[in-house]
Design a protein around this motif. Structure first.
Motif, short mmCIF file in Angstrom:
data_model
loop_
_atom_site.label_atom_id
_atom_site.label_comp_id
_atom_site.label_asym_id
_atom_site.label_seq_id
_atom_site.Cartn_x
_atom_site.Cartn_y
_atom_site.Cartn_z
N LEU A 83 -8.27 -21.14 -53.95
CA LEU A 83 -7.93 -22.12 -54.96
C LEU A 83 -8.14 -23.54 -54.46
O LEU A 83 -8.67 -24.40 -55.18
CB LEU A 83 -6.48 -21.93 -55.41
N ALA A 84 -7.74 -23.80 -53.23
CA ALA A 84 -7.85 -25.16 -52.67
C ALA A 84 -9.29 -25.64 -52.62
O ALA A 84 -9.57 -26.83 -52.80
CB ALA A 84 -7.23 -25.20 -51.27
N LYS A 85 -10.22 -24.71 -52.39
CA LYS A 85 -11.64 -25.07 -52.30
C LYS A 85 -12.38 -24.86 -53.61
O LYS A 85 -13.52 -25.32 -53.75
CB LYS A 85 -12.32 -24.25 -51.20
N ASN A 86 -11.75 -24.14 -54.56
CA ASN A 86 -12.42 -23.75 -55.80
C ASN A 86 -13.74 -23.06 -55.47
O ASN A 86 -14.79 -23.37 -56.01
CB ASN A 86 -12.67 -24.98 -56.69
N GLU A 87 -13.63 -22.08 -54.57
CA GLU A 87 -14.86 -21.49 -54.03
C GLU A 87 -14.68 -20.01 -53.72
O GLU A 87 -13.67 -19.58 -53.16
CB GLU A 87 -15.23 -22.24 -52.75
N TRP A 88 -15.69 -19.23 -54.11
CA TRP A 88 -15.78 -17.82 -53.74
C TRP A 88 -16.55 -17.66 -52.44
O TRP A 88 -17.49 -18.42 -52.17
CB TRP A 88 -16.51 -17.03 -54.82
N SER A 89 -16.17 -16.64 -51.66
CA SER A 89 -16.94 -16.28 -50.46
C SER A 89 -16.85 -14.78 -50.26
O SER A 89 -15.89 -14.13 -50.69
CB SER A 89 -16.39 -17.00 -49.22
#
Length: 417
Positions: free
Chosen positions: A316-322
């Motif tokens: 959530l903090a990065k608004n990013e999937w990995s």
């Protein structure tokens, strides 16, 4: 003195029942009485243990369609690509819906499961089943209606239901289930009903998201102004409620649609989160794929997605999937995630994402987000079921609950100390 003490104790008890701020406790109907046998089984479960429950009970207003499929005996029964039941925290029960792709039915019924009483309660009796083939036009003329610009059943429910895949969740603020039911015959029904061009021009153009209010026992179409997410059928589509974002998140990454959106009930609007910088999630090699299952980890603020033997994290903090784990399909070092067979949830006591994989029925899998690691935990007790399942994690009793054709199996990863 004794009388005064009794009065004080009663007052304290009533205050506790009323809630921390003195508000009245939530009204939950139907009222269901806990079964002492179920309580005893749940109390006996220790760490990494499992049990089969006695036969289920059912309640509901059984109509002709529900009786045709014996639902008064079996409850909803697991359905194709509809393994997910959703937890309603203020009700302390789980809601379930979803079509069966016509085999044996495709119904708009909605159910609620109460673990302490071991009861399936049918909250919305199904409309007539849509027939296969070209006969659906006659069915539509008898069953369909257009209300407030939306094609629906005459009883106010979604007309032609499909699988839920993972695109269903519960919003405790709205006190409603929310489901992204794909479009199917809705675009053709206006012609079947003989609507004029002017009437068809007034129809809602957005995706058929539906709300179900369990206490009111009713469906309601969710209509918003653009922009909004769009999706037709299948593929990688999921919904999870994320408290920090203030509403349910809709994820799509397939050939029909892609993107990640959050719905705001206060403004009745959708917002594109533009995850991974707004990249196309369907073509991105680090985002979840078709038939993904998901669970929100509130401790780490991470959405965990599992597709087959691949695990993804949305931070959530990065608004990013990995992509954090990528194992071959035949690997037994990780569980197999699939939206037609693998229940998943978050255990607040064990502080881990838990997943039941029917390939390893004597085990429960747990995921450590920080370590990016899955652990296979052997269970003391009967193995879990295989086949068409319904599953959810019950945080009030700290167990995973799995239904197989009306037979309930529960397992616990960690017992509350």
């Amino acid at each position: 003195m004794k009388q005064a003490a009794i009065v004080l104790a009663l007052c304290a008890g009533l205050t506790a029942m009323a809630g921390e701020n003195g508000e009245k406790p939530e009204k939950v109907t139907p009222v269901l009485k806990p079964d002492p046998k179920i309580t005893a089984i749940l109390d006996s479960l220790g760490d990494c243990s499992s049990a089969n429950l006695p036969p289920i009970k059912t309640v509901g207003e059984w109509n002709e369609t529900s009786k045709r499929y014996g639902m008064q005996r079996t409850g909803p029964v697991g359905r194709d690509f509809c393994v997910k039941a959703v937890w309603a925290p203020e009700r302390k029960r789980a809601l379930y819906c979803g079509g069966n792709h016509g085999s044996p039915h495709r119904l708009n019924d909605c159910w609620e499961y109460d673990l302490p009483s071991n009861t399936w309660a049918m909250l919305f009796a199904p409309d007539p089943n849509k027939p296969r083939g070209k006969n659906w036009q006659e069915w539509a003329r008898k069953t369909a209606a257009v209300k407030d610009g939306v094609v629906m059943s005459r009883n106010g429910g979604p007309l032609d239901t499909w699988h839920t895949w993972w695109q269903v969740t519960y919003d405790p603020g709205m006190k409603a289930l929310i489901w992204a039911n794909p479009k199917s015959v809705e675009d053709k029904v206006p012609d079947v009903l003989g609507l004029s061009e002017a009437e068809k021009a007034k129809l809602y153009k957005g995706h058929p998201f539906w709300l179900f209010y369990p206490e009111e026992k009713r469906w309601k179409p969710l209509k918003t102004e653009p922009p909004y997410p769009t999706a037709k059928v299948g593929g990688a589509q999921a919904m999870e409620y994320v408290p920090e974002l203030g509403g349910p998140v809709f994820y799509a990454a397939n050939w029909f649609a892609q993107g990640m959106w959050v719905y705001n009930p206060k403004t009745n609007s959708w917002k594109d989160l533009k995850a991974n910088g707004g990249q196309n999630l369907y073509h991105n090699k680090v985002t979840p794929r078709s038939e993904t299952i998901m669970a929100w980890d509130p401790e780490n603020k991470v959405l965990v997605g599992v597709w087959q033997t691949v695990t993804y994290h949305y931070e959530l903090a990065k608004n990013e999937w990995s992509k954090v784990i990528d194992e071959p399909k035949e690997s037994t070092d990780v569980p197999y995630g699939h939206d037609a067979r693998s229940p998943i949830g978050y255990d607040p006591v064990g502080k881990a994402v838990v997943l039941y994989d029917p390939r390893t029925p004597g085990h429960i899998w747990t995921h450590d987000v920080k370590e990016k690691k899955w652990t296979r935990n052997a269970l003391k007790g009967p193995p879990g079921p295989k086949g068409k399942l319904i599953g959810y994690f019950d945080p009030a009793r700290n167990v995973m609950v799995v239904d197989h054709s009306g037979k309930i199996w529960v397992c616990r990863y960690r017992r509350k100390r």
